[in-house]
Motif scaffolding. Structure first.
Motif, PDB file in Angstrom:
ATOM      1  N   ARG A 331       0.455  -0.958  -0.115  1.00  0.00           N
ATOM      2  CA  ARG A 331       0.032   0.057   0.167  1.00  0.00           C
ATOM      3  C   ARG A 331       0.908   1.045   0.422  1.00  0.00           C
ATOM      4  O   ARG A 331       0.107   2.129  -0.661  1.00  0.00           O
ATOM      5  CB  ARG A 331      -1.241   0.004   1.173  1.00  0.00           C
ATOM      6  CG  ARG A 331      -1.655   1.066   1.112  1.00  0.00           C
ATOM      7  CD  ARG A 331      -2.940   1.146   2.219  1.00  0.00           C
ATOM      8  NE  ARG A 331      -3.911   0.421   1.797  1.00  0.00           N
ATOM      9  CZ  ARG A 331      -5.191   1.104   1.035  1.00  0.00           C
ATOM     10  NH1 ARG A 331      -4.936   2.349   1.167  1.00  0.00           N
ATOM     11  NH2 ARG A 331      -6.210   0.084   1.466  1.00  0.00           N
ATOM     12  N   GLU A 335       0.329   4.310  -3.360  1.00  0.00           N
ATOM     13  CA  GLU A 335      -0.318   5.663  -2.031  1.00  0.00           C
ATOM     14  C   GLU A 335       1.127   6.874  -3.175  1.00  0.00           C
ATOM     15  O   GLU A 335       0.069   7.238  -3.774  1.00  0.00           O
ATOM     16  CB  GLU A 335      -0.077   5.803  -0.714  1.00  0.00           C
ATOM     17  CG  GLU A 335      -1.521   5.210  -0.426  1.00  0.00           C
ATOM     18  CD  GLU A 335      -0.838   5.553   0.947  1.00  0.00           C
ATOM     19  OE1 GLU A 335      -0.151   5.352   1.593  1.00  0.00           O
ATOM     20  OE2 GLU A 335      -2.006   4.985   1.930  1.00  0.00           O
ATOM     21  N   THR A 395      -3.025  -3.892  -1.458  1.00  0.00           N
ATOM     22  CA  THR A 395      -3.707  -2.796  -0.729  1.00  0.00           C
ATOM     23  C   THR A 395      -4.730  -3.537   0.501  1.00  0.00           C
ATOM     24  O   THR A 395      -4.973  -2.521   1.586  1.00  0.00           O
ATOM     25  CB  THR A 395      -4.949  -1.792  -1.157  1.00  0.00           C
ATOM     26  OG1 THR A 395      -5.340  -1.963  -2.239  1.00  0.00           O
ATOM     27  CG2 THR A 395      -3.954  -1.118  -2.202  1.00  0.00           C
TER      28      THR A 395
END
Length: 475
Positions: A331, A335, A395
């Motif tokens: 994750r 991002e 994620t």
């Protein structure tokens, strides 16, 4: 470096002429083809970026001779990095210039890569100064990367390493006690031989010089620890443990400093006591030779320990950015990559959201081992279907997100169809593999990327509901 891994991946490395000015070029290691180049790098060589993209280093005669090119690639392939060194490069007009260069293999989405630093042509003093500054920056960046970790498993490994170091320190302390006892014995035995005192005093002077060197190294180490303390942030729980470790190290240094003071006092006492024992100095010299041999052994052990730490740090860097179970990005990378790719140059930008069906049921029915197999096979299906430029991330426990720059809707649909076809041919134990997908494409720069993601997520849930209804209908 894992040779099997290298054989299965496309290798690349970066030549960086100046890290502050972003003067760099990315070159694929297996065929030396330029796959990414900065404008500043092209200007230095007298080219435009378009003239360099897709061409090999041999084709543009980047190095002075083909032999220099082959030696560089062989060194990087074997050692995994190349420290600062002077090389001669060729411009487009045929003129030459000398620059210093360094390289380091790094991990990117395409596999294993090598990062090289090459400074602009400068005077001899400027070259030395720049090389030293770049070395310090590289060391600082490597140390910062090593210190950053947010995985409990990594901290366990670090604690084990600290435990090992403590054991080694205890061994060194025990050896120091034995050495001190031996020096005490020597002090009682040494006397009445003035002729040999000159040799003994020279040896003591050498030992004092060595201690001064160690003291200077401790000062540098303290400065580095101070800098590290300022740089640490964003990890409150890890900072507590790091501060405890630093406090422990400071206590150890104080102990070493106290031991050095005691040792210096003992050496002063020995100097006053030595006299009139020429025959027994032969025995003392043999003992000093033995001590030097022991020091060399300790130095060799320290080299092996440093190599082990470097290997562990590489593994830590990999775990920071990858999902440990599936090998895709985590994750944190998602991002950062979402923010990086959300530019006009990457439009149309497509987001695909995938949800693995039945993970909880498989975990409950067959255990987590079978659930892990389902996730690994699902990740392999996605990786086989996507392209090198696509960013694949995990994620959530059963959720995968794919970022696809410069990809329109029809291209995304074709990739989703490939993933569906492959999943229909695979099983995780006795269970079929089913992945629900939804996608949305950002066409205009003013569109909000989070809204694009929400649309892709909603379409994924619609696809998931449709597959569930279809399955019930077949039953």
């Amino acid at each position: 470096m894992n040779e099997n891994f290298i054989n299965k991946t496309i290798q690349e490395f970066k030549l960086i002429f100046d890290t502050e000015l972003n003067v760099m070029v990315t070159i694929r290691l297996n065929d030396a083809v330029i796959i990414d180049v900065s404008k500043e790098f092209a200007n230095i060589l007298g080219y435009t970026p378009d003239e360099l993209m897709g061409r090999s280093c041999k084709e543009i005669n980047l190095y002075e001779t083909p032999a220099n090119h082959n030696r560089l690639l062989n060194k990087i392939g074997v050692e995994g990095s190349n420290s600062f060194r002077e090389l001669i490069f060729r411009r487009k007009d045929g003129s030459f210039f000398t620059s210093s260069m360094s390289s380091q293999i790094i991990m990117l989405s395409t596999g294993e890569n090598i990062s090289d630093n090459v400074t602009k042509p400068k005077s001899a003093e400027e070259k030395d100064k720049t090389a030293n500054e770049l070395k310090e920056k590289v060391q600082e960046l490597v140390f910062q990367t090593q210190e950053k970790a947010d995985r409990a498993a990594e901290l366990v490994m670090a604690n084990r390493e600290l435990a090992f170091q403590n054991e080694e320190k205890d061994k060194r302390a025990a050896e120091l006690i034995i050495a001190n006892k031996e020096l005490t014995f020597q002090t009682r035995e040494k006397a009445d031989r003035a002729a040999e005192l000159v040799i003994a005093n020279r040896e003591l002077a050498f030992q004092n010089e060595e201690k001064d060197k160690r003291a200077a190294e401790l000062i540098i180490a303290n400065k580095e620890l101070t800098f590290q303390t300022r740089e640490k942030s964003d990890r409150a729980a890890e900072l507590v443990m790091a501060n405890r470790e630093l406090a422990f190290q400071n206590e150890e240094k104080d102990k070493r400093a106290a031991e050095l003071i005691i040792a210096n006092k003992e050496l002063t006492f020995q100097t006053r006591e030595k006299a009139d024992r020429a025959a027994e100095l032969v025995i003392a010299n043999k003992e000093l030779v033995f001590q030097n041999e022991e020091k060399n052994k300790r130095a060799a052990e320290l080299i092996l320990a440093n190599k082990e730490l470097a290997s562990q740090n590489k593994e830590i860097v990999y775990l920071i950015f990858h999902d440990q179970l599936t090998g895709v990005y985590n994750r944190k990378v998602y991002e950062k990559e979402l923010e990086r790719l959300d530019t006009a140059d990457n439009l149309p930008l497509t987001i695909i959201v995938g949800d693995v069906k039945g993970l909880k049921q498989i975990n409950d029915s067959f255990g987590p081992t079978m659930g892990d197999e389902l996730l690994r096979k699902s990740a392999e299906i996605i990786k086989k279907s996507c392209r090198k430029k696509d960013v694949i991330t995990r994620t959530d426990s059963d959720e995968f997100i794919i970022l696809m720059p410069k990809t329109n809707a029809s291209e995304a649909e074709a990739i989703i169809q490939r993933m569906n076809d492959l999943s229909s041919q695979e099983k995780a134990g006795p269970s079929d593999i089913s992945i629900s997908f939804g996608y949305e494409t950002k066409q205009n720069e003013e569109d909000e990327i989070q809204e694009v993601f929400k649309q892709a997520d909603e379409y994924m849930y619609k696809d998931k509901s449709f597959k569930v209804r279809a399955q019930h209908k077949d039953i």
